[in-house]
Scaffold this active site. Structure first.
Site, PDB file in Angstrom:
ATOM      1  CG  PHE A  11      -1.592   1.187   1.638  1.00 36.83           C
ATOM      2  CD1 PHE A  11      -2.308   1.951   0.709  1.00 36.83           C
ATOM      3  CD2 PHE A  11      -1.538   1.628   2.957  1.00 36.83           C
ATOM      4  CE1 PHE A  11      -2.948   3.127   1.092  1.00 36.83           C
ATOM      5  CE2 PHE A  11      -2.178   2.791   3.342  1.00 36.83           C
ATOM      6  CZ  PHE A  11      -2.876   3.555   2.417  1.00 36.83           C
ATOM      7  CB  ALA A 113       8.434   2.119   6.901  1.00 32.18           C
ATOM      8  CE1 TYR A 144       4.263  -3.976  11.501  1.00 33.46           C
ATOM      9  CE2 TYR A 144       3.068  -2.790  13.204  1.00 33.46           C
ATOM     10  CZ  TYR A 144       3.616  -2.835  11.932  1.00 33.46           C
ATOM     11  OH  TYR A 144       3.520  -1.744  11.107  1.00 33.46           O
ATOM     12  NE  ARG A 185      -3.372  -2.491   6.468  1.00 34.11           N
ATOM     13  CZ  ARG A 185      -2.183  -2.155   5.985  1.00 34.11           C
ATOM     14  NH1 ARG A 185      -1.472  -1.222   6.551  1.00 34.11           N
ATOM     15  NH2 ARG A 185      -1.682  -2.772   4.930  1.00 34.11           N
TER      16      ARG A 185
HETATM   17  N1  LIG Z   1      -0.273   1.551   6.576  1.00 29.41           N
HETATM   18  C1  LIG Z   1      -0.131   1.901   7.824  1.00 29.41           C
HETATM   19  O1  LIG Z   1      -1.078   2.413   8.435  1.00 29.41           O
HETATM   20  C2  LIG Z   1       1.195   1.741   8.536  1.00 29.41           C
HETATM   21  C3  LIG Z   1       1.283   2.166   9.871  1.00 29.41           C
HETATM   22  C4  LIG Z   1       2.496   2.034  10.525  1.00 29.41           C
HETATM   23  C5  LIG Z   1       3.601   1.530   9.872  1.00 29.41           C
HETATM   24  N2  LIG Z   1       3.491   1.114   8.584  1.00 29.41           N
HETATM   25  C6  LIG Z   1       4.695   0.527   7.952  1.00 29.41           C
HETATM   26  O2  LIG Z   1       4.801   0.918   6.607  1.00 29.41           O
HETATM   27  C7  LIG Z   1       5.326  -0.148   5.811  1.00 29.41           C
HETATM   28  C8  LIG Z   1       4.380  -0.443   4.658  1.00 29.41           C
HETATM   29  O3  LIG Z   1       3.098  -0.792   5.181  1.00 29.41           O
HETATM   30  P1  LIG Z   1       1.848  -1.045   4.221  1.00 29.41           P
HETATM   31  O4  LIG Z   1       0.661  -0.560   4.920  1.00 29.41           O
HETATM   32  O5  LIG Z   1       2.160  -0.539   2.878  1.00 29.41           O
HETATM   33  O6  LIG Z   1       1.807  -2.644   4.223  1.00 29.41           O
HETATM   34  P2  LIG Z   1       1.607  -3.660   3.007  1.00 29.41           P
HETATM   35  O7  LIG Z   1       1.377  -5.003   3.619  1.00 29.41           O
HETATM   36  O8  LIG Z   1       0.584  -3.146   2.059  1.00 29.41           O
HETATM   37  O9  LIG Z   1       3.016  -3.610   2.282  1.00 29.41           O
HETATM   38  C9  LIG Z   1       4.149  -4.277   2.769  1.00 29.41           C
HETATM   39  C10 LIG Z   1       4.923  -4.818   1.578  1.00 29.41           C
HETATM   40  O10 LIG Z   1       6.113  -5.455   2.041  1.00 29.41           O
HETATM   41  C11 LIG Z   1       6.264  -6.680   1.338  1.00 29.41           C
HETATM   42  N3  LIG Z   1       7.092  -7.584   2.136  1.00 29.41           N
HETATM   43  C12 LIG Z   1       6.818  -8.114   3.358  1.00 29.41           C
HETATM   44  N4  LIG Z   1       7.830  -8.889   3.756  1.00 29.41           N
HETATM   45  C13 LIG Z   1       8.774  -8.852   2.775  1.00 29.41           C
HETATM   46  C14 LIG Z   1      10.041  -9.443   2.612  1.00 29.41           C
HETATM   47  N5  LIG Z   1      10.575 -10.269   3.524  1.00 29.41           N
HETATM   48  N6  LIG Z   1      10.738  -9.186   1.476  1.00 29.41           N
HETATM   49  C15 LIG Z   1      10.221  -8.374   0.523  1.00 29.41           C
HETATM   50  N7  LIG Z   1       9.017  -7.780   0.624  1.00 29.41           N
HETATM   51  C16 LIG Z   1       8.298  -8.026   1.741  1.00 29.41           C
HETATM   52  C17 LIG Z   1       4.841  -7.166   1.142  1.00 29.41           C
HETATM   53  O11 LIG Z   1       4.697  -8.169   0.146  1.00 29.41           O
HETATM   54  C18 LIG Z   1       4.145  -5.857   0.778  1.00 29.41           C
HETATM   55  O12 LIG Z   1       4.285  -5.588  -0.596  1.00 29.41           O
HETATM   56  C19 LIG Z   1       5.504  -1.340   6.743  1.00 29.41           C
HETATM   57  O13 LIG Z   1       6.863  -1.387   7.144  1.00 29.41           O
HETATM   58  C20 LIG Z   1       4.620  -0.997   7.923  1.00 29.41           C
HETATM   59  O14 LIG Z   1       5.088  -1.560   9.117  1.00 29.41           O
HETATM   60  C21 LIG Z   1       2.307   1.188   7.900  1.00 29.41           C
END
Ligand SMILES: NC(=O)c1ccc[n+]([C@@H]2O[C@H](COP(=O)([O-])OP(=O)(O)OC[C@H]3O[C@@H](n4cnc5c(N)ncnc54)[C@H](O)[C@@H]3O)[C@@H](O)[C@H]2O)c1
Length: 315
Positions: A11, A113, A144, A185
């Site tokens: 995302f 992130a 997490y 979510r």
């Molecule tokens: N969206 C939110 O509200 C939010 C809040 C706090 C922190 N974050 C952080 O932002 C980052 C992105 O979150 P998001 O919401 O886009 O999540 P998401 O699940 O949509 O995206 C995460 C991506 O990481 C990839 N991924 C996971 N493990 C992997 C690995 N070992 N090797 C390669 N790719 C891998 C997944 O396939 C996915 O494409 C994350 O680190 C998350 O912890 C997001």
């Protein structure tokens, strides 16, 4: 500038790819698609400055020379990190090591992130960057929360010992187009249930608060943080706090849904309140969110409706 974005098909990663390309960078994205989707990057198929590598960043990798590394790979929703507990611990630890090694090798800047979940079930409100948090290290959310806390420690250690130019963003709940419809979510759950005219699931009393940031605001904050030399962690989130119940009522109103609420027992270690103090981001980056929850939900609804139609057609 050649920029590496781990988790590019996710995302936030996919929106960050768009932002970096529009800033004139060439972007190499890497991801294992465990929670992301190629659909999020489909519009970049014929973009000459974009390259996608399928790979697991928890394993050693080398993408060639880069000037910037954004480490965004990680399962992020409670459903995903509970299902992928060990993988989540691995990508926060080994994945962070591997991506920091790339930054060190090529003299690249680095942005991690991280998450508001580093604050745990907070005892201080709103949460300032100086607050150390109240995290259960062995509960179901620890896979997490603790891996992100480790990743922060590692990022700071690479800054101190290896002189990598690092930044850490503590992201608060973010929503908008490309958010996965079925990963549990809160916003996507409520919208999906409302559109399908199912009861909205509320864990606990619904009095617990959350602060939701629209994706364009979040990405704007992250891009600003990537520029100046700010070394500490920085909160990027919307400080407008709502209860879960208020959010559910708003979703019902905007979708004009007849759904009701279904109350289930509260989730273990679920934070009671969540609200960022964004004074650092406002002072140092000149950043503040511009999109209200109501406006952001209106902007997201078309995406959610289309995603549900695509999903139904795929069955
Ligand atoms: N969206 C939110 O509200 C939010 C809040 C706090 C922190 N974050 C952080 O932002 C980052 C992105 O979150 P998001 O919401 O886009 O999540 P998401 O699940 O949509 O995206 C995460 C991506 O990481 C990839 N991924 C996971 N493990 C992997 C690995 N070992 N090797 C390669 N790719 C891998 C997944 O396939 C996915 O494409 C994350 O680190 C998350 O912890 C997001």
């Amino acid at each position: 500038m050649r920029t590496l974005i781990t988790g590019a098909a996710g995302f936030l990663g996919s929106h960050l790819c768009d932002a970096m390309l529009s800033e004139g960078h060439s972007v190499v994205g890497i991801g294992n698609f465990s929670t992301g989707s190629l659909d999020n990057l489909r519009h970049l198929r014929s973009e000459p400055c974009f390259e996608l590598i399928e790979g697991d960043v928890s394993r050693v990798f080398d993408c060639g020379h880069v000037d910037y590394v954004f480490h965004f790979a990680s399962p992020a929703s409670p459903e995903a990190y509970t299902r992928l507990g060990l993988e989540t611990l691995q990508v926060g630890s080994s994945g962070s090591f591997n991506s920091l090694k790339i930054a060190k090798k090529y003299g690249a800047k680095y942005l991690l992130a991280s998450t508001s979940e580093c604050y745990g079930d907070q005892l201080e409100h709103p949460q300032k960057e100086t607050y150390w948090g109240n995290v259960n290290p062995i509960g179901p959310r620890s896979v997490y929360d603790e891996t992100k806390r480790f990743a922060e420690a590692l990022t700071m250690a690479y800054r101190r010992y290896k002189h990598v130019d690092t930044r850490i963003v503590r992201i608060f709940n973010t929503y908008g187009p490309r958010l996965h419809m079925n990963d549990g979510r809160l916003i996507s759950n409520f919208v999906r249930q409302a559109l399908q005219e199912e009861d909205l699931t509320i864990y606990g009393t619904g009095e617990q608060s959350r602060s939701f940031c629209y994706v364009t605001d979040e990405i704007d904050g992250i891009v600003r943080l990537s520029r100046p030399n700010v070394n500490g962690p920085m909160n990027i989130g919307n400080p407008s706090e709502v209860t879960v119940l208020e959010c559910a009522k708003l979703v019902l109103r905007l979708t004009d849904s007849p759904s009701k609420f279904r109350f289930l027992p509260g989730m273990e270690d679920d934070p009671r309140r969540r609200c960022p103090d964004i004074s650092e981001a406002t002072t140092l980056l000149g950043w503040r969110p511009l999109v209200s929850l109501e406006a952001g939900l209106r902007l997201s609804l078309k995406y959610f409706k289309d995603a549900m139609v695509r999903e139904a057609a795929a069955v």
